[in-house]
Design an enzyme around this catalytic site. Sequence first.
Site, mmCIF file in Angstrom:
data_model
loop_
_atom_site.group_PDB
_atom_site.id
_atom_site.type_symbol
_atom_site.label_atom_id
_atom_site.label_comp_id
_atom_site.label_asym_id
_atom_site.label_seq_id
_atom_site.Cartn_x
_atom_site.Cartn_y
_atom_site.Cartn_z
ATOM 1 N N HIS A 1 -21.737 11.079 -13.814
ATOM 2 C CA HIS A 1 -20.596 11.898 -14.207
ATOM 3 C C HIS A 1 -20.889 12.634 -15.519
ATOM 4 C CE1 HIS A 1 -17.753 10.677 -11.177
ATOM 5 N NE2 HIS A 1 -17.731 9.411 -11.537
ATOM 6 N N HIS B 1 -24.152 5.218 -12.437
ATOM 7 C CA HIS B 1 -23.062 5.972 -11.808
ATOM 8 C C HIS B 1 -22.286 6.776 -12.850
ATOM 9 C CE1 HIS B 1 -19.682 6.489 -8.855
ATOM 10 N NE2 HIS B 1 -18.994 6.594 -9.988
ATOM 11 N N GLU B 2 -21.834 6.111 -13.889
ATOM 12 C CA GLU B 2 -21.015 6.805 -14.887
ATOM 13 C C GLU B 2 -21.823 7.865 -15.633
ATOM 14 O OE1 GLU B 2 -17.959 6.625 -14.775
ATOM 15 O OE2 GLU B 2 -17.762 4.812 -13.568
ATOM 16 N N HIS C 1 -22.988 15.615 -14.987
ATOM 17 C CA HIS C 1 -22.167 16.674 -14.402
ATOM 18 C C HIS C 1 -21.420 17.428 -15.507
ATOM 19 C CE1 HIS C 1 -19.458 17.563 -10.608
ATOM 20 N NE2 HIS C 1 -20.106 18.627 -11.033
#
Length: 347
Positions: free
Chosen positions: A110, A106-107, A113
């Site tokens: 980011h 998940h991190e 992104h």
Amino acid sequence: MLEDGVFYAANKLYGLNFEKRTDLPVYHPTVTTYTVFDRDGSELGLFYFDPFQRDNKRGGAWMSNFVDQSKLLGTKPVIYNVLNIPKAADGEPQLVSFDNVGTLFHEFGHALHGFFADQRYASLSGTATARDFVEYPSQVNEMWATDPAILANYAKHHETGETIPAELIAKIEEAATFNQGYALGEVVEAALLDMKWHALTPAQARAIDTPEKVSAFEAKALSELGLEVALVPPRYRSPYFNHIFSNPAGYSSGYYSYLWTEMLDRDSREWFAENGGLTRENGDHYRATVLSRGGTQDYFDMYRTFAGREPDVTPMLKARGLIADDGGSDANAAADGALPPQTVGTN
């Protein structure tokens, strides 16, 4: 988990490569750094990884930038991921829970992104997007944690080397649907209660000036919404609803964003599955249409360009076990059906 799982998935999807660095300063001995190389071999940025619990470390998991990407300033991203994995004792194998595996994917979603940011202004770069969009790319990246090709490369028994059985993953995913009616209900209630609070005028808000009035407003608001608190209370009651009243990440009237981005995430997983899953073509398309766009486009237009259609809530409801799965293509849904507390910048 990091190099053979997360980095391996990023290489297969986006052509990225990672070189561990030992010559850069770090703020703690357990922090590691990597140069991130793009698909053409050029340097994309630097990645700092801070995975372990410490007595003086805030709990939770998050991503942020030391340096933002900006064409105006000529800067490349320097990004860090923070987790709170319990560190093994000296001489013991460093094992990681399934939940923490999902959190790292998940991190790093980011982080991707941020690394793929391609904007002139830092204020529109990478994760500088609306609250109800920023969690979407990170949640999508969680899907690769249980992709069979990725699992085979990292999810191995520390003693035997045996890859985690597909049957065990299936059991974990099936168990994640337990009690999802309650889980979804409490988050919907909290999101709608948030909306009710932030629909007040300043004068109305000032009039609610005692704990008793706060509780009374909450009860009235939920009653007006037709929600039965005795059966399923909201996830956060008003006196401690930190996300919307005091959290620096700024959820005010935006707590619904977790559900909204989950819907986009699950629909995107459906798109990946329908189009061949873990391929460079799919990764490059997602990068071009979503991950590199930052906050420069209308988010509905961005999603339509990516998926070629409007988003659909059906895959999310299937993943939570709330409607029957008719054997569709969302076979690699991540096991974590509950809403994670972590965000791009704080928990």
